[in-house]
Design a protein around this motif. Sequence first.
Motif, PDB file in Angstrom:
ATOM      1  N   THR A 480       0.801  -1.220   0.000  1.00  0.00           N
ATOM      2  CA  THR A 480       0.000   0.000   0.000  1.00  0.00           C
ATOM      3  C   THR A 480       0.835   1.273   0.000  1.00  0.00           C
ATOM      4  OG1 THR A 480      -0.150   0.012   2.432  1.00  0.00           O
ATOM      5  CG2 THR A 480      -1.868  -1.178   1.219  1.00  0.00           C
ATOM      6  N   TYR A 481       2.148   1.150   0.156  1.00  0.00           N
ATOM      7  CA  TYR A 481       2.973   2.365   0.173  1.00  0.00           C
ATOM      8  C   TYR A 481       4.284   2.128  -0.554  1.00  0.00           C
ATOM      9  CZ  TYR A 481       5.781   0.283   3.973  1.00  0.00           C
ATOM     10  OH  TYR A 481       6.592  -0.528   4.731  1.00  0.00           O
ATOM     11  N   SER A 482       4.847   3.232  -1.020  1.00  0.00           N
ATOM     12  CA  SER A 482       6.171   3.214  -1.648  1.00  0.00           C
ATOM     13  C   SER A 482       7.115   4.040  -0.782  1.00  0.00           C
ATOM     14  CB  SER A 482       6.113   3.808  -3.056  1.00  0.00           C
ATOM     15  OG  SER A 482       5.298   3.023  -3.905  1.00  0.00           O
ATOM     16  N   PRO A 483       8.187   3.447  -0.274  1.00  0.00           N
ATOM     17  CA  PRO A 483       9.096   4.189   0.591  1.00  0.00           C
ATOM     18  C   PRO A 483       9.698   5.383  -0.139  1.00  0.00           C
ATOM     19  CG  PRO A 483       9.540   1.833   0.697  1.00  0.00           C
ATOM     20  CD  PRO A 483       8.602   2.039  -0.451  1.00  0.00           C
ATOM     21  N   PRO A 484       9.803   6.528   0.528  1.00  0.00           N
ATOM     22  CA  PRO A 484      10.429   7.696  -0.107  1.00  0.00           C
ATOM     23  C   PRO A 484      11.922   7.448  -0.332  1.00  0.00           C
ATOM     24  CG  PRO A 484       9.998   8.124   2.219  1.00  0.00           C
ATOM     25  CD  PRO A 484       9.348   6.811   1.900  1.00  0.00           C
ATOM     26  N   SER A 485      12.464   8.105  -1.317  1.00  0.00           N
ATOM     27  CA  SER A 485      13.887   7.956  -1.614  1.00  0.00           C
ATOM     28  C   SER A 485      14.706   8.769  -0.625  1.00  0.00           C
ATOM     29  CB  SER A 485      14.174   8.428  -3.038  1.00  0.00           C
ATOM     30  OG  SER A 485      13.807   9.792  -3.193  1.00  0.00           O
ATOM     31  N   CYS A 486      15.983   8.448  -0.569  1.00  0.00           N
ATOM     32  CA  CYS A 486      16.882   9.173   0.325  1.00  0.00           C
ATOM     33  C   CYS A 486      16.853  10.665   0.023  1.00  0.00           C
ATOM     34  CB  CYS A 486      18.312   8.650   0.175  1.00  0.00           C
ATOM     35  SG  CYS A 486      18.593   7.058   0.997  1.00  0.00           S
ATOM     36  N   ASN A 487      16.871  11.462   1.091  1.00  0.00           N
ATOM     37  CA  ASN A 487      16.951  12.924   1.008  1.00  0.00           C
ATOM     38  C   ASN A 487      15.699  13.570   0.429  1.00  0.00           C
ATOM     39  OD1 ASN A 487      19.657  12.839   2.017  1.00  0.00           O
ATOM     40  ND2 ASN A 487      20.386  12.372  -0.053  1.00  0.00           N
ATOM     41  N   ALA A 488      14.608  12.792   0.288  1.00  0.00           N
ATOM     42  CA  ALA A 488      13.331  13.403  -0.087  1.00  0.00           C
ATOM     43  C   ALA A 488      12.826  14.238   1.075  1.00  0.00           C
ATOM     44  CB  ALA A 488      12.323  12.331  -0.475  1.00  0.00           C
ATOM     45  N   ASP A 489      11.908  15.143   0.809  1.00  0.00           N
ATOM     46  CA  ASP A 489      11.397  16.053   1.838  1.00  0.00           C
ATOM     47  C   ASP A 489      10.703  15.275   2.956  1.00  0.00           C
ATOM     48  OD1 ASP A 489      10.717  18.467   3.079  1.00  0.00           O
ATOM     49  OD2 ASP A 489       8.764  18.498   2.077  1.00  0.00           O
ATOM     50  N   ASP A 490      11.205  15.413   4.191  1.00  0.00           N
ATOM     51  CA  ASP A 490      10.637  14.775   5.387  1.00  0.00           C
ATOM     52  C   ASP A 490      10.522  13.259   5.200  1.00  0.00           C
ATOM     53  OD1 ASP A 490       9.730  14.952   7.990  1.00  0.00           O
ATOM     54  OD2 ASP A 490       7.627  15.077   7.401  1.00  0.00           O
ATOM     55  N   ALA A 491      11.507  12.658   4.519  1.00  0.00           N
ATOM     56  CA  ALA A 491      11.428  11.239   4.168  1.00  0.00           C
ATOM     57  C   ALA A 491      11.374  10.341   5.397  1.00  0.00           C
ATOM     58  CB  ALA A 491      12.626  10.852   3.292  1.00  0.00           C
ATOM     59  N   ALA A 492      12.188  10.619   6.400  1.00  0.00           N
ATOM     60  CA  ALA A 492      12.277   9.740   7.571  1.00  0.00           C
ATOM     61  C   ALA A 492      10.961   9.667   8.328  1.00  0.00           C
ATOM     62  CB  ALA A 492      13.409  10.214   8.487  1.00  0.00           C
ATOM     63  N   ASN A 493      10.343  10.808   8.588  1.00  0.00           N
ATOM     64  CA  ASN A 493       9.088  10.824   9.343  1.00  0.00           C
ATOM     65  C   ASN A 493       7.946  10.196   8.540  1.00  0.00           C
ATOM     66  OD1 ASN A 493      10.080  12.114  11.695  1.00  0.00           O
ATOM     67  ND2 ASN A 493      10.005  14.089  10.658  1.00  0.00           N
ATOM     68  N   LYS A 494       7.934  10.441   7.247  1.00  0.00           N
ATOM     69  CA  LYS A 494       6.880   9.858   6.413  1.00  0.00           C
ATOM     70  C   LYS A 494       6.974   8.339   6.397  1.00  0.00           C
ATOM     71  CE  LYS A 494       6.310  13.821   3.295  1.00  0.00           C
ATOM     72  NZ  LYS A 494       6.497  14.324   1.900  1.00  0.00           N
ATOM     73  N   LEU A 495       8.197   7.816   6.225  1.00  0.00           N
ATOM     74  CA  LEU A 495       8.364   6.360   6.191  1.00  0.00           C
ATOM     75  C   LEU A 495       8.063   5.754   7.560  1.00  0.00           C
ATOM     76  CD1 LEU A 495       9.112   3.823   4.689  1.00  0.00           C
ATOM     77  CD2 LEU A 495      11.523   4.276   5.180  1.00  0.00           C
TER      78      LEU A 495
END
Length: 527
Positions: A480-495
Amino acid sequence: MNRLCTAIAALAACVAIMIAPQSASADPADIDAAARGVVRVVIIDTDGTDDLLLSHGSGFAVSSTRIVTNAHVVRAVLRDRTLRIGVVPSEGDDASFAKLIDYSPKNDLALIEITEGLRLPPLVVAGTIDEENSAVVAVGYPGNVDMAQGLRMRDYFDSQPPVKSRGFLSGIRPSRQFDTVLHTAPIAGGNSGGPLLDACGKVIGVNSFGAMTGASDAEFFFAISTKELLPFLRQNDVTPRVNALPCRSLADIEEEEERRTQLAQEQSRNELAAKAEAEREKRARVRQEASLAVQTERENAMAIAAILLLVGAAAAFIAFQAKQAEDGEKKMMIAGTVAAVAVVAALALWFTRPGLDAIDRRVNAAMADDAGDAGDDGNGSGGSTISVASGPLICTLEVDRSRITGTPERELEFGWDEQGCVNDRTQYGFASGSWSRVFVPNEEDAVSVNSFDPGSQTFTVDRYLLRRSAMEKARAERGTYSPPSCNADDAANKLGDMQGAVLDLLPDRPNERLVYSCRAKTTGGEP
């Protein structure tokens, strides 16, 4: 002689029962995980309009497509080419045919290979047998249970969970010219070829036969030892997953980790207390020295001021006398000037002498200078600063802090940056104060949760060995989700938020926990 053997057997059974409470019990989660790779092995007559079940036994996976069973389970296939070997997994509907790879009647072992699309999770073989940790579990498909359930012939081709029976290790001994494991976990016809597991779900034998007993005799059963199994697999180019580490529960490891944490905290408190006491002693010593220095300076200033006042008074007296003389004007001016300078200097010394508050200022300055010297490690970073992991790391498995049920890597490379990007390509999520990444593979029925603590430089892998139905739910949620790529905006909190739904599906405790201690990777011999 028979009566003596019977008496000895009964005595051994009594001893086993007496020591049973002291033995570590098998972990249900580990046994369930191993049971995923246990299959029913069926012999089918294909020489008619309908396939006819002739006999059945058990087996277990040693690779994704190869299965170990007993030689006597598949013996009939060698005599009749119309017979085929079928493999029925414990779950799912993808039963498959198999071909015979090797047949070894001398130690009652056989190796078969799946010929269709079925893939199985291989079991881990114990490198050693811990006789002190003697709880064992036999896993397989006993025929008497099938009969009691009223299974019909076609039901044997349907996936069903294997039966697990518990007992205790009674000894390791040669029998019929090959090594066997003697145990008390009940087995029956149909269990043949199934695994005998230790408390951590590792294979310690292949169940083969039971002792001939009378009504009053103790019941013992025999499994073919791994001393026979491992060479048999290797001569057939099968590299088994072997684990020779002792069987330990996750609860024991967590308890040890808690003690280790408490010890570290106690040591830290003691170090802080010792540092505080040393600082108090140092401050008292510095204060004493500062107080003595200030007092000396005050007394010296006051003494010099008094002398200057006396000089000024004497000079004033001389000036007064010179004024009375007819030719004393020049002498009066000189003496008056000396008197004025002496009085001004005396007043300046009096008012600029150090006060008692100078003691505190000097103590604080001295302590600050000492703290700066102690904190400077030569590169400007300050020795009291906690070293936070960043950049390329080498992580080494901490065996005493891990619960190892498989065959993990002992060392791995790990690249980390402050944004939670690993090896410049894999983003980790941040939630509840920790960094983690959840992996739900399609080719393996296991979910891994990798976590990293930059402060302690600890990398942890928790592996959950799930049944196929649980894996399907985890894969669906992961899809149901696609992990954000490195250095994307607020990637850590979103994942971190995205992974929560998968984590909620996992059991409270993993089957395996691997703890790695990381350090900076060296380049050219320099850290």
